[in-house]
Scaffold this active site. Structure first.
Site, PDB file in Angstrom:
ATOM      1  N   ARG A  21       0.867  -1.185   0.000  1.00 31.21           N
ATOM      2  CA  ARG A  21       0.000   0.000   0.000  1.00 31.21           C
ATOM      3  C   ARG A  21       0.894   1.222   0.000  1.00 31.21           C
ATOM      4  O   ARG A  21       1.668   1.424   0.934  1.00 31.21           O
ATOM      5  CB  ARG A  21      -0.923   0.009   1.224  1.00 31.21           C
ATOM      6  CG  ARG A  21      -2.163   0.918   1.027  1.00 31.21           C
ATOM      7  CD  ARG A  21      -2.940   1.136   2.306  1.00 31.21           C
ATOM      8  NE  ARG A  21      -2.182   1.979   3.203  1.00 31.21           N
ATOM      9  CZ  ARG A  21      -2.083   1.793   4.530  1.00 31.21           C
ATOM     10  NH1 ARG A  21      -2.700   0.779   5.111  1.00 31.21           N
ATOM     11  NH2 ARG A  21      -1.367   2.595   5.268  1.00 31.21           N
ATOM     12  N   GLU A  39       4.908   6.989   2.193  1.00 30.73           N
ATOM     13  CA  GLU A  39       5.709   5.768   2.352  1.00 30.73           C
ATOM     14  C   GLU A  39       5.084   4.656   1.524  1.00 30.73           C
ATOM     15  O   GLU A  39       3.949   4.777   1.050  1.00 30.73           O
ATOM     16  CB  GLU A  39       5.741   5.329   3.823  1.00 30.73           C
ATOM     17  CG  GLU A  39       4.351   4.985   4.365  1.00 30.73           C
ATOM     18  CD  GLU A  39       4.355   3.978   5.510  1.00 30.73           C
ATOM     19  OE1 GLU A  39       5.393   3.348   5.775  1.00 30.73           O
ATOM     20  OE2 GLU A  39       3.280   3.794   6.120  1.00 30.73           O
ATOM     21  N   ASN A  75       4.111   0.705   2.155  1.00 31.96           N
ATOM     22  CA  ASN A  75       4.013  -0.385   3.131  1.00 31.96           C
ATOM     23  C   ASN A  75       4.157  -1.710   2.406  1.00 31.96           C
ATOM     24  O   ASN A  75       3.415  -1.990   1.467  1.00 31.96           O
ATOM     25  CB  ASN A  75       2.666  -0.341   3.846  1.00 31.96           C
ATOM     26  CG  ASN A  75       2.545   0.903   4.695  1.00 31.96           C
ATOM     27  OD1 ASN A  75       3.199   1.025   5.730  1.00 31.96           O
ATOM     28  ND2 ASN A  75       1.745   1.853   4.243  1.00 31.96           N
ATOM     29  N   SER A  90      -2.749  -2.701   5.822  1.00 30.11           N
ATOM     30  CA  SER A  90      -4.107  -3.013   6.271  1.00 30.11           C
ATOM     31  C   SER A  90      -5.170  -2.093   5.669  1.00 30.11           C
ATOM     32  O   SER A  90      -4.872  -1.188   4.906  1.00 30.11           O
ATOM     33  CB  SER A  90      -4.164  -2.984   7.793  1.00 30.11           C
ATOM     34  OG  SER A  90      -3.690  -1.750   8.249  1.00 30.11           O
ATOM     35  N   LYS A 137      11.893   2.898   5.314  1.00 37.13           N
ATOM     36  CA  LYS A 137      12.028   4.319   5.005  1.00 37.13           C
ATOM     37  C   LYS A 137      13.427   4.634   4.467  1.00 37.13           C
ATOM     38  O   LYS A 137      13.609   5.555   3.674  1.00 37.13           O
ATOM     39  CB  LYS A 137      11.721   5.145   6.250  1.00 37.13           C
ATOM     40  CG  LYS A 137      10.231   5.409   6.441  1.00 37.13           C
ATOM     41  CD  LYS A 137       9.603   4.574   7.495  1.00 37.13           C
ATOM     42  CE  LYS A 137       8.088   4.719   7.527  1.00 37.13           C
ATOM     43  NZ  LYS A 137       7.408   3.580   8.126  1.00 37.13           N
ATOM     44  N   LYS A 146      12.111  10.040  10.893  1.00 31.88           N
ATOM     45  CA  LYS A 146      11.524   8.689  10.846  1.00 31.88           C
ATOM     46  C   LYS A 146      12.541   7.586  11.101  1.00 31.88           C
ATOM     47  O   LYS A 146      13.546   7.498  10.406  1.00 31.88           O
ATOM     48  CB  LYS A 146      10.904   8.445   9.464  1.00 31.88           C
ATOM     49  CG  LYS A 146       9.783   9.376   9.103  1.00 31.88           C
ATOM     50  CD  LYS A 146       9.121   8.913   7.811  1.00 31.88           C
ATOM     51  CE  LYS A 146       7.891   9.727   7.511  1.00 31.88           C
ATOM     52  NZ  LYS A 146       7.161   9.175   6.349  1.00 31.88           N
ATOM     53  N   GLU A 188       7.213   0.462  11.520  1.00 24.86           N
ATOM     54  CA  GLU A 188       5.899   0.440  10.896  1.00 24.86           C
ATOM     55  C   GLU A 188       4.812   0.467  11.950  1.00 24.86           C
ATOM     56  O   GLU A 188       5.060   0.155  13.112  1.00 24.86           O
ATOM     57  CB  GLU A 188       5.734  -0.854  10.071  1.00 24.86           C
ATOM     58  CG  GLU A 188       6.643  -0.959   8.878  1.00 24.86           C
ATOM     59  CD  GLU A 188       6.445   0.158   7.885  1.00 24.86           C
ATOM     60  OE1 GLU A 188       5.309   0.635   7.734  1.00 24.86           O
ATOM     61  OE2 GLU A 188       7.439   0.584   7.281  1.00 24.86           O
ATOM     62  N   GLY A 189       3.610   0.795  11.526  1.00 18.88           N
ATOM     63  CA  GLY A 189       2.449   0.632  12.394  1.00 18.88           C
ATOM     64  C   GLY A 189       2.037   1.897  13.135  1.00 18.88           C
ATOM     65  O   GLY A 189       1.116   1.878  13.934  1.00 18.88           O
ATOM     66  N   ARG A 224      -7.680   7.755   4.571  1.00 14.81           N
ATOM     67  CA  ARG A 224      -7.725   7.926   6.020  1.00 14.81           C
ATOM     68  C   ARG A 224      -7.714   9.413   6.308  1.00 14.81           C
ATOM     69  O   ARG A 224      -6.957  10.163   5.689  1.00 14.81           O
ATOM     70  CB  ARG A 224      -6.506   7.275   6.688  1.00 14.81           C
ATOM     71  CG  ARG A 224      -6.654   5.775   6.856  1.00 14.81           C
ATOM     72  CD  ARG A 224      -5.392   5.190   7.418  1.00 14.81           C
ATOM     73  NE  ARG A 224      -4.253   5.553   6.584  1.00 14.81           N
ATOM     74  CZ  ARG A 224      -2.985   5.347   6.931  1.00 14.81           C
ATOM     75  NH1 ARG A 224      -2.694   4.815   8.093  1.00 14.81           N
ATOM     76  NH2 ARG A 224      -2.002   5.680   6.112  1.00 14.81           N
TER      77      ARG A 224
HETATM   78  P1  ADP Z   1       4.135   4.245   9.501  1.00 12.59           P
HETATM   79  O1  ADP Z   1       4.870   3.235   8.710  1.00 12.59           O
HETATM   80  O2  ADP Z   1       4.328   4.095  10.963  1.00 12.59           O
HETATM   81  O3  ADP Z   1       2.693   4.346   9.100  1.00 12.59           O
HETATM   82  P2  ADP Z   1       4.439   6.789   8.121  1.00 12.59           P
HETATM   83  O4  ADP Z   1       5.667   7.191   7.408  1.00 12.59           O
HETATM   84  O5  ADP Z   1       3.283   6.408   7.283  1.00 12.59           O
HETATM   85  O6  ADP Z   1       4.825   5.645   9.167  1.00 12.59           O
HETATM   86  O7  ADP Z   1       4.006   7.968   9.075  1.00 12.59           O
HETATM   87  C1  ADP Z   1       2.870   7.891   9.909  1.00 12.59           C
HETATM   88  C2  ADP Z   1       1.948   9.087   9.667  1.00 12.59           C
HETATM   89  O8  ADP Z   1       2.657  10.297   9.852  1.00 12.59           O
HETATM   90  C3  ADP Z   1       1.393   9.182   8.269  1.00 12.59           C
HETATM   91  O9  ADP Z   1       0.221   8.408   8.138  1.00 12.59           O
HETATM   92  C4  ADP Z   1       1.138  10.665   8.119  1.00 12.59           C
HETATM   93  O10 ADP Z   1      -0.101  11.010   8.701  1.00 12.59           O
HETATM   94  C5  ADP Z   1       2.253  11.282   8.925  1.00 12.59           C
HETATM   95  N1  ADP Z   1       3.398  11.613   8.050  1.00 12.59           N
HETATM   96  C6  ADP Z   1       4.449  10.820   7.755  1.00 12.59           C
HETATM   97  N2  ADP Z   1       5.311  11.433   6.911  1.00 12.59           N
HETATM   98  C7  ADP Z   1       4.790  12.646   6.670  1.00 12.59           C
HETATM   99  C8  ADP Z   1       5.187  13.781   5.874  1.00 12.59           C
HETATM  100  N3  ADP Z   1       6.320  13.753   5.168  1.00 12.59           N
HETATM  101  N4  ADP Z   1       4.391  14.862   5.852  1.00 12.59           N
HETATM  102  C9  ADP Z   1       3.239  14.902   6.562  1.00 12.59           C
HETATM  103  N5  ADP Z   1       2.806  13.900   7.324  1.00 12.59           N
HETATM  104  C10 ADP Z   1       3.562  12.772   7.396  1.00 12.59           C
HETATM  105 MG    MG Z   2       4.072   2.022   7.196  1.00 11.81          MG
HETATM  106 MG    MG Z   3       2.013   4.867   7.241  1.00  6.15          MG
END
Ligand code: ADP
Ligand code: MG
Ligand code: MG
Length: 476
Positions: free
Chosen positions: A127, A143, A145, A150, A309, A366, A370-371, A452
Site C-alpha cells: 500500500r 511511504e 508499506n 491493512s 524508510k 523517521k 511500521e504501524g 484515512r
Molecule cells: P508508519 O509506517 O508508521 O505508518 P508513516 O511514514 O506512514 O509511518 O508515518 C505515519 C503518519 O505520519 C502518516 O500516516 C502521516 O499522517 C504522517 N506523516 C508521515 N510522513 C509525513 C510527511 N512527510 N508529511 C506529513 N505527514 C507525514
Molecule cells: Mg508504514
Molecule cells: Mg504509514
C-alpha cells in the site's frame, strides 16, 4: 446551524444530523466496518464500528488517477529492489549498525541467501500512501508499506457506505457514480492470494494468515479471507499466531512448511512488522524457519526490507530509480517524492542535521518502523535528534520534508465522540499486488484504495492507533 464547506453536506439541522449519524453507525455495523474494542482486543464478544467519516472527503480526481497509475511502477520498483540483495545490504549498512530490529531482519536474509532459497517466487501486497500537496498540486508519497498493509477490507466497506449514505439523502446513482469511485481493494488482495496459491500449485496446500495473539483489526483480515472463499471455494485458510507457527516443521527434502500435517502454500503476515511482536528469540527463529521454507511469503524478508524508510530515502537520490525502472516509470515515481535526507555519518548527514535543527517545523524524523506512532514531527525533532546529532545513533533515522494537504471539514464518527464539524486532512493509500519469480514479474496489479482522515494538527494518522478514521474520496 452547523457550518459546512462541503458542497454535498446537506445536514444543517441538528436533529437530522443526529438521526443520520445513528443510521450511519448501524449501516457500518451491519456491513462489517467493525473493530474489536480497545478494552477487549482479543475477543469478538463485544465489537464496535471502526471510526469513519460521515461524508466522503474531497480528493482531487487527478490525484487518485495518478496514484493508481504510478502503482505499477512502485510494484516493479519494490520487486526489483527486493531481488537485488547486494543493493539492500549496501543501503541498510548504516542503519543496521544501530538498529537491532532491521539488523536481525537482514541477518535472516543473509542466512537464506547463503543457504540458497527454497522459493524463487516473491509476493507483495503493498500500500503506497500519499497526501495531495497544496503547493505543487500533486500527490506526494508518504511511504510504501510492504508488510501487513491493512484496511483493504474496511476501506471497501466505507466506500460502499458513502454511496448508500448520499443516495439516501437524495443523490442519484449517476451522481454517486460520478464522484465516488468503486473500491475493489479487498477482492483485489484476495485475488492476489489466490494467484500466489495457484503458483504454489498444490491443491491441498493452505494459505496461512500469521496473526497477532490479540488484534482489534481482525475483521479487516476476515474480509480478505471471505473474499478468497468467494472467489476460490476450495482453498483453505488457517490463522495462526507466531507461537503456533513455531511448532511447524520443515520437510527436510522439499522444505515444505507443515502445520498440523497441513502443507502451507502461502504465508500472509499480519504480524511480524514491529519489534515488540518478536517477544522471544523463538519468534525470530520462526521467522527464519518460514523464510527457509518453500512457502510463498507475503512478504519475503527482502520485500519487508524494501519497504523501509531508508530504502525510500536512498531511492530518491539522483539516478537511483533509473537502476530499477525505465525512464518513464522513474519520472512518474520521482514526481511523487518530497525531500528525503540521509542522516548517515559524513558531510551529507551533517548538512541534514543542521537543516533539521535550524528549521524543525519543516520536517519529519523517521526511524525504520511500521504501524504508526514512531515518527517525530516539527519542534520535537530538536529533542530527539539534538542529543544524537554527532553520534552514529542518528543513522537509524531518515529526515523527510513535511507534506501539507488542503484541509476541509467533515464529521469523524468515533465511539463516545458526539458528531461535530472538524477541520480534517486526508491521506490516500492505493493497493498494489505484485508477484515475481527471480527478476521476472509474473503479476503487477493495482486494486482499490483507502482514504484515512484525521484532525488537522494531529501528526500521526493511524486508525488502529486512534488518530485517524476510515474515509473514501469524493472526487472533484
Ligand atoms: P508508519 O509506517 O508508521 O505508518 P508513516 O511514514 O506512514 O509511518 O508515518 C505515519 C503518519 O505520519 C502518516 O500516516 C502521516 O499522517 C504522517 N506523516 C508521515 N510522513 C509525513 C510527511 N512527510 N508529511 C506529513 N505527514 C507525514
Ligand atoms: Mg508504514
Ligand atoms: Mg504509514
Amino acid at each position: 446551524m452547523i457550518p459546512h464547506t462541503l458542497p454535498y453536506c446537506t445536514l444543517v439541522d441538528e436533529d437530522l444530523l443526529n438521526e443520520a449519524v445513528e443510521d450511519a453507525k448501524d449501516w457500518n455495523l451491519m456491513h462489517g466496518n467493525v473493530m474489536r474494542t480497545a478494552e477487549a482486543p482479543g475477543s469478538s464478544e463485544v465489537v464496535n464500528y471502526a471510526p469513519f467519516l460521515l461524508y466522503p472527503s474531497p480528493f482531487p480526481r487527478v490525484g487518485l488517477q495518478e496514484a493508481k497509475r504510478v502503482q505499477y511502477a512502485v510494484n516493479k520498483l519494490i520487486h526489483s529492489v527486493a531481488t537485488d540483495f547486494t543493493f539492500l545490504e549496501e543501503v541498510l549498512q548504516s542503519v543496521i549498525e544501530v538498529d537491532v530490529f532491521t539488523r536481525k531482519l537482514l541477518e535472516i536474509c543473509r542466512t537464506v541467501h547463503k543457504e540458497g532459497t527454497s522459493q524463487e517466487i516473491h509476493f507483495g501486497m503493498l500500500r503506497s500512501d500519499y497526501m495531495f500537496d497544496t503547493n505543487t498540486k500533486q500527490i506526494k508519497q508518504i511511504e510504501v508499506n510492504a508488510i501487513a498493509s491493512s484496511f483493504a477490507g474496511l476501506a471497501s466497506k466505507v466506500s460502499m457506505f458513502h454511496r448508500w449514505f448520499l443516495e439516501r439523502q437524495g443523490w442519484t446513482v449517476e451522481q454517486t457514480d460520478k464522484h465516488l469511485p468503486e473500491n475493489t481493494a479487498a477482492s483485489g488482495l484476495a485475488k492476489g492470494l489466490i494467484e500466489a496459491w495457484k503458483l504454489y500449485n498444490k491443491q491441498d496446500a493452505v494459505i496461512l494468515f500469521v496473526v497477532e495473539p490479540e488484534t482489534r483489526n481482525i475483521f479487516d483480515q476476515r474480509d480478505i479471507e471471505y473474499e478468497v472463499y468467494k472467489q476460490q471455494p476450495q482453498v483453505r485458510i488457517i490463522r495462526c499466531t507466531m507461537s503456533k507457527v513455531s511448532k511447524a516443521s520443515l520437510d527436510s527434502n522439499s522444505k515444505a512448511l507443515l502445520i498440523d500435517g497441513k502443507e502451507v502454500g502461502v504465508v500472509y503476515y499480519r504480524d511480524g512488522y514491529a519489534p515488540d511482536q518478536y517477544t522471544s528469540d523463538e519468534v525470530w527463529q520462526t521467522r527464519l524457519k518460514v523464510e527457509r521454507s518453500s512457502a510463498i511469503k507475503c512478504p519475503s524478508i527482502q520485500y519487508h526490507l524494501a519497504g523501509t524508510k531508508k530504502v525510500q530515502q536512498v531511492l530518491s537520490k539522483p539516478g537511483m530509480l533509473e537502476r530499477f525502472l525505465d525512464a518513464e516509470e522513474s519520472a512518474l515515481v520521482r514526481k511523487t517524492f518530497v525531500g528525503l535526507y540521509s542522516l548517515d555519518m559524513g558531510e551529507e548527514g551533517d548538512a541534514a542535521v543542521a537543516m533539521a535543527m535550524e528549521n524543525p517545523g519543516k520536517y519529519v524524523l523517521k526511524p525504520q518502523r511500521e504501524g504508526g506512532g514512531n515518527n517525530t514531527f516539527g519542534e520535537a525533532i530538536v529533542d530527539v535528534l539534538g542529543p544524537i546529532s554527532d553520534t552514529v545513533e542518528r543513522t537509524a533515522f531518515i529526515l523527510m520534508e513535511q507534506i501539507h494537504p488542503q484541509s476541509h471539514s467533515n464529521y469523524i464518527i468515533r465511539a463516545g465522540n458526539p458528531p461535530h464539524v472538524e477541520n480534517v486532512i486526508s491521506e490516500l493509500g492505493v493497493f498494489g499486488v505484485v508477484i515475481g519469480r527471480g527478476k521476472e514479474l509474473l503479476l503487477n496489479e493495482q486494486h482499490g484504495h483507502l482514504l484515512r482522515t484525521k484532525m488537522m494538527g494531529v501528526d500521526e494518522g493511524g486508525v488502529a492507533m486512534g488518530y485517524g478514521a476510515i474515509d473514501s474520496p469524493y472526487l472533484e
